[in-house]
Scaffold this motif. Structure first.
Motif, short mmCIF file in Angstrom:
data_model
loop_
_atom_site.label_atom_id
_atom_site.label_comp_id
_atom_site.label_asym_id
_atom_site.label_seq_id
_atom_site.Cartn_x
_atom_site.Cartn_y
_atom_site.Cartn_z
N PRO A 285 -41.40 94.65 10.86
CA PRO A 285 -40.66 95.60 11.70
C PRO A 285 -39.17 95.29 11.69
O PRO A 285 -38.74 94.24 11.21
CB PRO A 285 -41.27 95.36 13.09
N GLY A 286 -38.39 96.21 12.24
CA GLY A 286 -36.95 96.03 12.28
C GLY A 286 -36.47 95.61 13.66
O GLY A 286 -37.26 95.33 14.56
N VAL A 287 -35.15 95.57 13.80
CA VAL A 287 -34.54 95.27 15.10
C VAL A 287 -33.46 96.29 15.41
O VAL A 287 -32.83 96.84 14.50
CB VAL A 287 -33.93 93.84 15.14
N CYS A 288 -33.29 96.55 16.69
CA CYS A 288 -32.12 97.26 17.18
C CYS A 288 -31.26 96.21 17.88
O CYS A 288 -31.73 95.55 18.81
CB CYS A 288 -32.52 98.36 18.16
N LYS A 289 -30.03 96.03 17.40
CA LYS A 289 -29.19 94.91 17.86
C LYS A 289 -27.96 95.44 18.59
O LYS A 289 -27.34 96.42 18.17
CB LYS A 289 -28.75 94.06 16.66
N ILE A 290 -27.62 94.76 19.68
CA ILE A 290 -26.42 95.11 20.44
C ILE A 290 -25.60 93.85 20.70
O ILE A 290 -26.14 92.80 21.08
CB ILE A 290 -26.74 95.75 21.81
N ASP A 291 -24.30 93.94 20.48
CA ASP A 291 -23.37 92.89 20.85
C ASP A 291 -22.50 93.40 21.99
O ASP A 291 -22.01 94.54 21.94
CB ASP A 291 -22.50 92.49 19.65
N TYR A 292 -22.31 92.55 22.98
CA TYR A 292 -21.56 92.94 24.18
C TYR A 292 -20.32 92.07 24.35
O TYR A 292 -20.36 90.85 24.10
CB TYR A 292 -22.41 92.77 25.43
N ALA A 293 -19.25 92.68 24.80
CA ALA A 293 -18.11 91.96 25.38
C ALA A 293 -18.26 92.08 26.89
O ALA A 293 -18.42 93.19 27.42
CB ALA A 293 -16.79 92.58 24.92
N LEU A 294 -18.23 90.94 27.59
CA LEU A 294 -18.50 90.92 29.02
C LEU A 294 -17.29 90.38 29.78
O LEU A 294 -16.58 89.50 29.31
CB LEU A 294 -19.71 90.03 29.33
N SER A 295 -17.13 90.87 30.99
CA SER A 295 -16.04 90.40 31.86
C SER A 295 -16.40 89.12 32.58
O SER A 295 -15.50 88.44 33.12
CB SER A 295 -15.70 91.48 32.88
N ALA A 296 -17.67 88.75 32.60
CA ALA A 296 -18.14 87.58 33.33
C ALA A 296 -19.48 87.15 32.76
O ALA A 296 -20.12 87.91 32.00
CB ALA A 296 -18.28 87.93 34.81
N LEU A 358 -22.28 88.52 24.45
CA LEU A 358 -23.73 88.52 24.55
C LEU A 358 -24.29 89.13 23.28
O LEU A 358 -23.83 90.17 22.82
CB LEU A 358 -24.20 89.32 25.76
N TRP A 359 -25.28 88.46 22.72
CA TRP A 359 -25.97 88.88 21.49
C TRP A 359 -27.39 89.23 21.89
O TRP A 359 -28.07 88.42 22.54
CB TRP A 359 -25.92 87.70 20.53
N ASP A 389 -22.49 95.96 35.25
CA ASP A 389 -21.13 95.94 35.80
C ASP A 389 -20.21 95.00 35.04
O ASP A 389 -18.98 95.07 35.16
CB ASP A 389 -21.17 95.52 37.27
N CYS A 390 -20.79 94.10 34.24
CA CYS A 390 -20.00 93.12 33.49
C CYS A 390 -19.61 93.63 32.09
O CYS A 390 -18.80 92.98 31.41
CB CYS A 390 -20.79 91.82 33.32
N ILE A 391 -20.16 94.76 31.66
CA ILE A 391 -19.97 95.19 30.27
C ILE A 391 -18.59 95.81 30.08
O ILE A 391 -18.21 96.77 30.75
CB ILE A 391 -21.06 96.21 29.88
N LEU A 392 -17.84 95.24 29.15
CA LEU A 392 -16.54 95.79 28.75
C LEU A 392 -16.67 96.69 27.53
O LEU A 392 -15.97 97.69 27.41
CB LEU A 392 -15.56 94.66 28.44
N ALA A 393 -17.53 96.31 26.59
CA ALA A 393 -17.71 97.08 25.35
C ALA A 393 -19.04 96.70 24.72
O ALA A 393 -19.57 95.61 24.96
CB ALA A 393 -16.56 96.81 24.39
N ARG A 394 -19.56 97.64 23.91
CA ARG A 394 -20.81 97.42 23.19
C ARG A 394 -20.61 97.73 21.72
O ARG A 394 -19.82 98.60 21.36
CB ARG A 394 -21.92 98.34 23.69
N HIS A 395 -21.39 97.05 20.87
CA HIS A 395 -21.52 97.43 19.47
C HIS A 395 -23.01 97.47 19.16
O HIS A 395 -23.69 96.45 19.19
CB HIS A 395 -20.81 96.43 18.56
N MET A 396 -23.54 98.67 18.92
CA MET A 396 -24.97 98.84 18.71
C MET A 396 -25.25 99.19 17.26
O MET A 396 -24.55 99.99 16.64
CB MET A 396 -25.50 99.95 19.62
N ALA A 397 -26.29 98.57 16.69
CA ALA A 397 -26.73 98.88 15.33
C ALA A 397 -28.22 99.18 15.35
O ALA A 397 -29.03 98.32 15.71
CB ALA A 397 -26.43 97.72 14.39
N ARG A 398 -28.58 100.41 15.00
CA ARG A 398 -29.99 100.76 14.86
C ARG A 398 -30.58 100.04 13.65
O ARG A 398 -29.85 99.63 12.74
CB ARG A 398 -30.15 102.27 14.67
#
Length: 471
Positions: A285-296, A358-359, A389-398
């Protein structure tokens, strides 16, 4: 770039670089060709969200990297590789506000779980780690040097994870912790041998830890490349190879590519019988991956999660097993098993002061085009209210998009093919030397060969050793 080499390696992931180093150590002239503009394959890092936030593009936490016999034989620290060991290797939050934790000491882990069954299961295996690591980090078809240790491991590893957990572990927290580790197999947890990867990761956690490299996973690739260059090896980026005819002249070709890519690259040169064998090799199977920039930092309910490098999110053994069954059936679970790494808690180079990365990823059917962001975030919020509430930005890859940045990740398959029992034994074909192909001087060294997925370099090492025997 010269016109002729002893060996050409296609792909600069950890296996490709390991193969190149092994060949260069033997005195061969070696050229590594990389399709992307940066080396590393599954060990790359980049600013995917906001400036100053360093994210691991694929792999993040490296128990098998720290435990790799090949990596340990190299002077990688001299080239900048530094392992960071979080206080708690793995935390698994539960709905009652507690967390099951994997710590370096088996006894401390068992005491925290209040489960002597965990101690009885893991302690004999951990004591045999050096012998077992040597045995299972090579092809299955070999003459064992440690048959008794291997037999004891195999008796548990061949079990379905659900069966082993319910037979050997006494508490639901212990079973949940083990289920999360076993789910790294991408197999339904009722499947034969689904316990194996859970045991391996648990053993590695106690024997060598679940560390992260300072500065990002890119540091692993950079250290390997630095040592290769010291040995005289060459690396060229932005060199995509679609056909073997594009390669410079050499005595050996070592390919850090999947069987499906190899079939395309070899075109009509492959014998039909071998090609049919590769055609039967199946994706994970595959993965759906998200990387986050967080304020805290993530506001986990359980304090232990704030001190862990890795957090598994999925609730109980039954919940995780249900989610993995859904994925295997081609469906997207509403409550997926989510893997989280929070490197910036322990590595200040990953984010601006006071902020964090966050990975995270969850399992999805192979080739999925579904954005799982909402479901992933719901699972994190379940154990960390206020996370959004901590999320500044996301990068999502299907899953369907991952191949664009790494050609080996076909359909989001980060394992190089399913790790079911059949494909552990025949990876990608049934052979004592599965790295060798029918084409003279051409070898495979990706995670589609033994010992399979993970950042350990052993696929590349064994493939290069096979090539050296025939040069």
């Amino acid at each position: 770039m010269r016109g002729e080499y002893d060996a050409v390696v296609v792909g600069s992931g950890p296996n490709g670089l390991a193969a190149a180093i092994t060949l260069a150590q033997a005195g061969c002239s070696v050229l590594v060709l990389e399709a992307n503009d940066t080396i590393g394959g599954g060990t790359r890092s980049a600013e995917l969200t906001l400036p100053g936030f360093v994210h691991d593009v694929c792999s993040a936490i490296h128990p098998l990297g720290a435990g790799s016999p090949f990596f340990k034989s190299l002077p990688l620290e001299r080239f900048g590789l530094e392992w960071i060991h979080p206080e708690i290797a793995l935390a698994h939050p539960l709905d009652d506000g507690s967390a099951a934790c994997l710590r370096r000491d088996v006894g401390e882990t068992a005491n925290g779980l209040r489960d002597d069954g965990y101690r009885k299961l893991m302690l004999p295996l951990v004591r045999s780690w050096p012998a077992l690591a040597e045995e299972f980090l090579q092809p299955v078809l070999h003459l064992p040097r440690h048959p008794f240790s291997l037999t004891r491991f195999g008796a548990s590893a061949l079990c379905p994870a659900t069966v082993l957990a319910r037979l050997r572990l006494k508490r639901e927290a212990s079973r949940a912790l083990f289920a999360g580790m076993a789910a790294h197999s991408f197999l339904p947890l009722e499947t034969l041998s689904s316990a194996a990867i859970g045991l391996v990761l648990g053993m590695a956690g106690h024997a060598v830890g679940w560390p992260l490299p300072r500065g990002g996973s890119q540091a692993i690739a950079n250290a390997l490349a630095g040592y290769l260059r010291e040995l005289g090896g060459e690396i060229e980026v932005n060199r995509r190879i679609d056909n073997l005819e594009q390669l410079p002249k050499s005595r050996a070709i070592v390919l850090d590519v999947t069987p499906w890519q190899f079939v395309r690259m070899a075109a009509s040169r492959l014998p039909s019988r071998y090609r049919r064998r590769l055609d039967r090799f199946r994706h994970a199977p595959g993965v759906c991956k998200i990387d986050y920039a967080l304020s805290a930092p993530i506001p986990w309910g359980a304090d232990e999660c704030r001190r862990a490098g890795t957090v598994h999110i999925g609730g109980t053994l039954a919940e995780i097993a249900a989610g993995e069954r859904e994925v295997a059936a081609g469906r997207h679970p509403e409550c997926p098993f989510v893997l989280v790494a929070q490197q910036s808690l322990f590595d200040e180079t990953r984010a601006p002061r006071g902020q964090h990365t966050l990975w995270a990823y969850c399992h999805v059917p192979h080739g999925s085009t579904v954005d799982m962001s909402e479901r992933i975030e719901q699972q994190i919020e379940r154990f960390a209210p206020g996370f959004r509430d901590c999320i500044l930005a996301r990068h999502m890859a299907r899953a369907s998009e991952l191949e664009k940045t790494n050609a080996n990740l076909i359909g989001g398959d980060i394992s190089g093919g399913a790790a079911n029992l059949a494909q552990i034994v025949a990876r990608p074909v049934f052979s004592a030397t599965p790295y060798r192909t029918p084409l003279a001087g051409v070898y495979l060294c990706s995670s589609s060969t033994p010992p399979g997925g993970g950042v350990h370099g052993m696929c590349g090492y064994h493939a290069a050793r096979a090539a050296l025997r025939e040069l």
